[in-house]
Design an enzyme around this catalytic site. Structure first.
Site, mmCIF file in Angstrom:
data_model
loop_
_atom_site.group_PDB
_atom_site.id
_atom_site.type_symbol
_atom_site.label_atom_id
_atom_site.label_comp_id
_atom_site.label_asym_id
_atom_site.label_seq_id
_atom_site.Cartn_x
_atom_site.Cartn_y
_atom_site.Cartn_z
ATOM 1 N N ARG A 256 19.502 -12.430 3.831
ATOM 2 C CA ARG A 256 18.897 -13.773 3.951
ATOM 3 C C ARG A 256 19.730 -14.840 3.256
ATOM 4 O O ARG A 256 19.186 -15.781 2.679
ATOM 5 C CB ARG A 256 17.476 -13.791 3.383
ATOM 6 C CG ARG A 256 16.486 -12.912 4.120
ATOM 7 C CD ARG A 256 15.888 -13.666 5.309
ATOM 8 N NE ARG A 256 14.752 -12.985 5.867
ATOM 9 C CZ ARG A 256 13.486 -13.381 5.715
ATOM 10 N NH1 ARG A 256 13.199 -14.451 5.024
ATOM 11 N NH2 ARG A 256 12.525 -12.712 6.278
ATOM 12 N N ARG B 265 16.422 -21.060 2.456
ATOM 13 C CA ARG B 265 15.865 -22.232 1.770
ATOM 14 C C ARG B 265 16.363 -22.465 0.359
ATOM 15 O O ARG B 265 16.162 -23.528 -0.197
ATOM 16 C CB ARG B 265 14.340 -22.140 1.777
ATOM 17 C CG ARG B 265 13.743 -22.431 3.138
ATOM 18 C CD ARG B 265 12.301 -21.991 3.220
ATOM 19 N NE ARG B 265 12.236 -20.537 3.118
ATOM 20 C CZ ARG B 265 11.137 -19.814 3.341
ATOM 21 N NH1 ARG B 265 10.023 -20.410 3.656
ATOM 22 N NH2 ARG B 265 11.177 -18.500 3.239
ATOM 23 N N ARG C 173 17.740 -27.558 8.547
ATOM 24 C CA ARG C 173 16.433 -27.082 8.995
ATOM 25 C C ARG C 173 15.532 -28.257 9.361
ATOM 26 O O ARG C 173 14.815 -28.213 10.357
ATOM 27 C CB ARG C 173 15.826 -26.246 7.859
ATOM 28 C CG ARG C 173 14.383 -25.892 7.947
ATOM 29 C CD ARG C 173 14.169 -24.680 8.820
ATOM 30 N NE ARG C 173 12.808 -24.217 8.687
ATOM 31 C CZ ARG C 173 11.756 -24.822 9.226
ATOM 32 N NH1 ARG C 173 11.917 -25.902 9.955
ATOM 33 N NH2 ARG C 173 10.539 -24.335 9.039
ATOM 34 N N ASP D 211 16.139 -14.567 13.923
ATOM 35 C CA ASP D 211 15.041 -13.836 13.272
ATOM 36 C C ASP D 211 14.742 -12.586 14.093
ATOM 37 O O ASP D 211 14.991 -12.554 15.296
ATOM 38 C CB ASP D 211 13.786 -14.710 13.166
ATOM 39 C CG ASP D 211 12.803 -14.096 12.172
ATOM 40 O OD1 ASP D 211 12.966 -14.315 10.962
ATOM 41 O OD2 ASP D 211 11.893 -13.360 12.607
ATOM 42 N N TYR E 217 4.454 -6.644 13.351
ATOM 43 C CA TYR E 217 4.113 -8.074 13.452
ATOM 44 C C TYR E 217 3.449 -8.371 14.802
ATOM 45 O O TYR E 217 2.524 -9.180 14.892
ATOM 46 C CB TYR E 217 5.362 -8.939 13.271
ATOM 47 C CG TYR E 217 5.887 -8.936 11.851
ATOM 48 C CD1 TYR E 217 5.319 -9.758 10.883
ATOM 49 C CD2 TYR E 217 6.927 -8.099 11.473
ATOM 50 C CE1 TYR E 217 5.782 -9.752 9.566
ATOM 51 C CE2 TYR E 217 7.401 -8.074 10.166
ATOM 52 C CZ TYR E 217 6.827 -8.904 9.220
ATOM 53 O OH TYR E 217 7.276 -8.887 7.921
HETATM 54 O O1 CP3 Z 1 20.623 -15.151 6.404
HETATM 55 C C1 CP3 Z 1 20.143 -14.218 7.080
HETATM 56 O O2 CP3 Z 1 19.857 -13.096 6.591
HETATM 57 C C2 CP3 Z 1 20.015 -14.380 8.578
HETATM 58 C C3 CP3 Z 1 18.764 -14.739 9.115
HETATM 59 C C4 CP3 Z 1 17.501 -13.902 9.022
HETATM 60 C C5 CP3 Z 1 16.225 -14.511 8.944
HETATM 61 N N1 CP3 Z 1 15.281 -13.534 9.048
HETATM 62 C C6 CP3 Z 1 15.990 -15.964 8.812
HETATM 63 C C7 CP3 Z 1 14.668 -16.460 8.367
HETATM 64 C C8 CP3 Z 1 17.298 -12.514 9.110
HETATM 65 C C9 CP3 Z 1 18.318 -11.393 9.160
HETATM 66 C C10 CP3 Z 1 15.877 -12.305 9.139
HETATM 67 C C11 CP3 Z 1 15.254 -10.975 9.286
HETATM 68 C C12 CP3 Z 1 13.798 -10.844 9.200
HETATM 69 N N2 CP3 Z 1 12.835 -11.716 9.650
HETATM 70 C C13 CP3 Z 1 13.152 -9.687 8.695
HETATM 71 C C14 CP3 Z 1 13.836 -8.432 8.199
HETATM 72 C C15 CP3 Z 1 14.416 -8.575 6.859
HETATM 73 C C16 CP3 Z 1 13.418 -8.743 5.739
HETATM 74 O O3 CP3 Z 1 13.475 -9.783 5.078
HETATM 75 O O4 CP3 Z 1 12.626 -7.800 5.532
HETATM 76 C C17 CP3 Z 1 11.757 -9.911 8.807
HETATM 77 C C18 CP3 Z 1 10.671 -8.947 8.372
HETATM 78 C C19 CP3 Z 1 11.570 -11.191 9.425
HETATM 79 C C20 CP3 Z 1 10.284 -11.830 9.803
HETATM 80 C C21 CP3 Z 1 10.084 -13.130 9.129
HETATM 81 N N3 CP3 Z 1 10.839 -14.269 9.336
HETATM 82 C C22 CP3 Z 1 9.081 -13.458 8.180
HETATM 83 C C23 CP3 Z 1 8.037 -12.490 7.652
HETATM 84 C C24 CP3 Z 1 9.274 -14.803 7.825
HETATM 85 C C25 CP3 Z 1 8.408 -15.627 6.908
HETATM 86 C C26 CP3 Z 1 8.687 -15.388 5.484
HETATM 87 C C27 CP3 Z 1 9.673 -16.386 4.956
HETATM 88 O O5 CP3 Z 1 10.620 -15.983 4.279
HETATM 89 O O6 CP3 Z 1 9.422 -17.564 5.190
HETATM 90 C C28 CP3 Z 1 10.410 -15.279 8.544
HETATM 91 C C29 CP3 Z 1 10.980 -16.639 8.479
HETATM 92 C C30 CP3 Z 1 12.448 -16.790 8.224
HETATM 93 N N4 CP3 Z 1 13.426 -16.038 8.798
HETATM 94 C C31 CP3 Z 1 13.061 -17.766 7.374
HETATM 95 C C32 CP3 Z 1 14.446 -17.563 7.465
HETATM 96 C C33 CP3 Z 1 15.546 -18.367 6.792
HETATM 97 C C34 CP3 Z 1 12.334 -18.851 6.579
HETATM 98 C C35 CP3 Z 1 11.745 -19.875 7.503
HETATM 99 C C36 CP3 Z 1 12.174 -21.290 7.283
HETATM 100 O O7 CP3 Z 1 13.333 -21.590 6.958
HETATM 101 O O8 CP3 Z 1 11.323 -22.155 7.476
#
Ligand code: CP3
Length: 344
Positions: A25, A29, A38, A75, A149
C-alpha cells in the site's frame, strides 16, 4: 551495474544485500501528493480507472523514496465491479458492494477484460515511465479474499458471512470461486501482457479458514490461477500473500508453486525461512505499527528481520499495508536503515 531489477533477481531465488525494498500500500493516504491527486480524481474508483492519474500515484512513492518496485495502483475489488456487482468506497467505512444474487446470475465474466482496459493502460504508462532497474508489480485479490467482500457486501472483522457460506452452501461458494479464478487469471495475464514484471496475489483473509477450508478455498484457487498464468507467461514471477496462514505456509508454497511468499508480521521470518524451502523467496515482514512509532522499536525490528534473512532470497517489506497515519520521516528512516546494510 546490471539493469535487471533487483526484485526480479530475488524472485529468481538469489540473495541480494541490501535486499530490494517496497511497501504494501505504498501509494496511499500517508503521502500528501497522493491525497492531492485523489482529490483531483473525485472518487477512489475514478482514480483507479483514470490511467493518467493512476499512473501518477503509482509512481509517487518511487520518486519520493526510490523504492525498488512500483505496485500498480488499483484495488482487488475492481474484479467484482467488472463482473457487474455494484461497488463504491465510502469515506471512513471502506468498500460497499451490492448483492450477488442467489444463483450468481448477475455476474458476467464476458465483459471483464473490456471493463478493466483502463487498468491495463495504467500498466503500460507506468512501465514506460519507470527506470529499467525498477520492477512493476501487477496484482489481484485471491478468490477467497475477494469472495469474502462480495458475500458480506463490506469488510467485516472475521469474514463470518463467507465462512458461513463455505459450510452451509459450499457448491454455491465453489461456483463463485471458479468465476473468480477464471476472471483473475485473465486479469493477471493482461497485466503481464501490458508490462507487469511480476504479479502478486493478495489473500488477506486466508488466515480465518480452518484446515479443510484453507485447502479448498485458499490453496486450490491460487494454485489454479498460478497454473493458468504459468501456462502462458512462464517467466513472470508470482508472489502470494496468504495472510495469517502461520505454520501452513510451507505446504502452501509447495502446493501453489508460488515463486515467493509475502509473510505477515505475526510469523517470525526465521521460522518462515525454515518452513519454506529454497529457492522460494520471502517478502516481509515489519509490523506497520512500528513505522508509526519510529525510533528504536522501528530500528531494532528492521535489524532483526535483516539478520534473520541474511543469505536468503528476501524482499524487505511490511507484514501488511502501511496506514494513513504513518509519518513520512519514519518511512525515510526505514529506507535509509535497510539501504545502509552493506554486502556481507
Ligand atoms: O500501493 C498499493 O499497494 C497499490 C494499491 C492497492 C490498494 N488496495 C489501494 C487502496 C492494493 C494492492 C490494494 C489491495 C487491497 N484492497 C487488499 C489486499 C491487501 C490488504 O491490504 O489486505 C484489500 C483487502 C483491498 C480492499 C480494500 N480497498 C479495502 C478494505 C479498502 C478500505 C480500507 C482503506 O484502507 O481505506 C480499500 C481502499 C483502498 N485501496 C485505498 C487505497 C489507497 C484507500 C482509499 C482511498 O484512498 O480513499
Amino acid at each position: 551495474m546490471s539493469q535487471q531489477p533487483k526484485l526480479l533477481r530475488v524472485l529468481a531465488g538469489e540473495a541480494v544485500t541490501p535486499p530490494p525494498l517496497w511497501i504494501m500500500r505504498q501509494a496511499g493516504r500517508y503521502l500528501p501528493e497522493y491525497r492531492k491527486t485523489r482529490k483531483e480524481a473525485g472518487s477512489f474508483l475514478d482514480l483507479c480507472f483514470t490511467p493518467k492519474l493512476a499512473a501518477e500515484v503509482t509512481l509517487q512513492p518511487i520518486r519520493r523514496f526510490d523504492f525498488d518496485a512500483a505496485i500498480l495502483f488499483s484495488d482487488i475489488l475492481v474484479i467484482p465491479h467488472a463482473l457487474g456487482q455494484s461497488l463504491r468506497f465510502e469515506e471512513g467505512r471502506g468498500p460497499v458492494l451490492g448483492p450477488i444474487g442467489e444463483d450468481l446470475e448477475a455476474l458476467d465474466v464476458s465483459g471483464v477484460q473490456e471493463a478493466l482496459a483502463p487498468v491495463f493502460e495504467t500498466v503500460r504508462r507506468v512501465r514506460r515511465a519507470l527506470p529499467p532497474d525498477k520492477a512493476l508489480i501487477g496484482f489481484c485479490g485471491a478468490p477467497w479474499t475477494v469472495a469474502t467482500y462480495m458475500i458480506a457486501g463490506e469488510g467485516t472483522p472475521d469474514q463470518g458471512p463467507a465462512r458461513r457460506m463455505a459450510l452451509a452452501e459450499p457448491d454455491r461458494l465453489q461456483r463463485l470461486i471458479d468465476i473468480l479464478v477464471d476472471a483473475s487469471a485473465r486479469y493477471l495475464l493482461a497485466q503481464i501482457e501490458a508490462g507487469a514484471d511480476a504479479v502478486k496475489i493478495f489473500d488477506s483473509w486466508a488466515g480465518v479458514l480452518d484446515e479443510a477450508g484453507f485447502e479448498r478455498w485458499a490453496v486450490k484457487p491460487v494454485q489454479a490461477i498460478i497454473e493458468r498464468v504459468r501456462a502462458v507467461a512462464p517467466d513472470t514471477p508470482i508472489i502470494a500473500f496468504p495472510r495469517g496462514a502461520g505454520g501452513r505456509i510451507g505446504g502452501y508454497a509447495g502446493e501453489t508453486g508460488a515463486d515467493a511468499l509475502a509473510i505477515d508480521w505475526t510469523l517470525p521470518m526465521r521460522l518462515a525461512r525454515d518452513l519454506v524451502p529454497e529457492p522460494v523467496a520471502l517478502q516481509g515482514n515489519l509490523d506497520p505499527l512500528r513505522v508509526i512509532v519510529g525510533g528504536a522499536p522501528l530500528d531494532s525490528e528492521i535489524d532483526a528481520i535483516l539478520a534473520a534473512m541474511e543469505g536468503r532470497a528476501h524482499i524487505f517489506n511490511f507484514g501488511h499495508g502501511i496506514t494513513p497515519d504513518a509519518p513520512i520521516a519514519h518511512v525515510a528512516q526505514l529506507v535509509e536503515r535497510v539501504r545502509a546494510r552493506g554486502p556481507i
